[in-house]
Design an enzyme around this catalytic site. Structure first.
Site: not given
Length: 419
Positions: A168, A306, A343
């Site tokens: 990520c 985030h 995400h």
């Protein structure tokens, strides 16, 4: 040594909202959800999965516009990467002469190679116990640096090619490394960013880690819920975000339009746990960012968090932001964009940074979708729960990954002659 200012001259995006930067921007500023229920398809492959939702691209991308001799080496991840890069290159006005010069390169990444190609390769090998039906190009679809390598071949790029595949944090590191490469004069420009395809095995991984949302399977537009008291995990999505960075000198010489400026980057490791980054780690990372960049925390107007919607991750990040900024009597706006598109893992930092650039352009900040009741176990922050008309000058962008790999970027509104 002369240090170059590093500016953004091109952007390209493919997201659950469709193909193009404008499709991404329109979806975000309309506060839409790109999350749908995929349970019927996924349950055929993994019967006991809990999570049934994801941010999938349904638009026909017309992949055949990529020449077949190049496309045969691309899985879906690389196709998404190349199409996003093409939009960014066209926006920036880059040409073949620049790519052949060796002065322009690529820093692009993903969590893994194409998940579907990996799945197909393993399934066929297990079933047939033979390599006879496996095409050689399939390896190039699954290798870890498939996005960077395929972009380089697509544009015939002779400069540096780097692929920091760090889950990520992949595109966060890609943008940061491109920034440093140009800042220190090693390249004049870079195509940077990340891509990710959505596959059942990707979501299954988060299921195994008890980090995937599943209580909203029948209401996919209500998840993920970053920082909300009723959040129950993240939702995986797919897409690609590509950004062209150049030295200010080269951009001005070419007469390119400048959309913003990268002015800070830090990447750091937690070095303790494979799935957790602590409040203390994040505070130290922010301290390093401002120490190295020369900017002050007081200058940050907005933090693009985030914020994935996981119980522990959102808590640690928000408490770190609170500790760092409120100890200085600061209270910048904070939001996460994952409530809109999920995400997108390796693509997340680049797609979200593109949206940050659009927020700068429009003078309008986007709230965290599905954040209705901030969790008391999260930090006490200035959470955006509705749109705010505000022109940010300096934006801080967080990206954190499994393995304890973390990045933070600073994005500034561009002004000629500014130091």
């Amino acid at each position: 040594m002369k240090l170059n200012r590093v500016v953004v001259t091109g952007m390209g995006a493919i997201s659950p909202f469709g193909s193009g930067v404008e499709a991404l921007s329109d979806g975000m500023f309309s506060n839409k959800s790109g999350i749908t229920n995929l349970g019927e398809k996924w349950k055929e492959q993994i019967a006991d999965m809990l999570c049934e939702v994801g941010g999938v691209i349904t638009e026909d991308l017309n992949e055949k516009r990529i020449p077949r001799d190049l496309r045969k080496n691309m899985g879906r991840t690389s196709i998404l990467a190349c199409l996003a890069a093409e939009e960014a290159v066209n926006m920036a006005g880059l040409n073949k002469e620049l790519f052949l010069s060796g002065d322009y390169g690529v820093v692009f990444a993903s969590t893994t190679g194409s998940s579907q190609s990996i799945y197909d390769f393993a399934a066929r090998l297990k079933e047939e116990k033979s390599l006879s039906s496996i095409k050689s190009g399939q390896f190039f679809q699954v290798m870890s640096h498939t996005t960077a390598a395929n972009i380089a071949c697509y544009f015939n790029i002779k400069g540096r090619v780097i692929s920091p595949n760090s889950a990520c944090a992949s595109s966060g590191q890609a943008i940061g490394l491109a920034y440093e490469t140009i800042k220190y004069g090693l390249q004049k420009g870079m195509i940077c960013g990340g891509a990710e395809e959505l596959h059942v095995t990707t979501t299954a991984t988060f299921d195994l880690l008890q980090a995937a949302s599943f209580h909203y399977n029948d209401r996919p537009d209500e998840t993920p819920r970053p920082f909300d008291r009723d959040r129950d995990g993240t939702v995986c999505g797919e897409g690609a975000g590509a950004i062209v960075l150049e030295s200010e000198e080269e951009a001005l010489k070419r007469g390119a339009k400048i959309y913003g400026e990268i002015v800070g980057f830090v990447t750091f490791s937690s070095g303790e746990h494979m799935t957790r980054v602590t409040e203390e780690d994040l505070i130290k990372g922010m301290e390093r960012l401002f120490q190295e960049s020369g900017f002050a925390p007081e200058e940050v107007d907005y933090i693009n968090a985030h914020g994935t919607g996981t119980v522990l991750g959102d808590s640690e990040e928000s408490k770190a932001i609170e500790s760092f900024f409120k100890s200085r009597s600061l209270n910048p706006y904070v939001s996460s964009l994952k409530g809109h598109i999920g995400h997108t893992l390796g693509a997340s930092a680049s797609l979200e940074l593109i949206v940050c650039l659009k927020m700068m352009e429009k003078g309008r900040l986007i709230p965290t979708k599905n954040l209705l009741n901030p969790d008391e176990n999260c930090g006490d922050l200035n959470y955006l729960m509705d749109f705010v008309d505000f022109k940010p000058n300096l934006i801080m962008k967080n990206s954190f990954a499994f393995g304890g790999i973390n990045t933070i970027l600073l994005l500034r509104r561009y002004s000629y002659g500014q130091k």
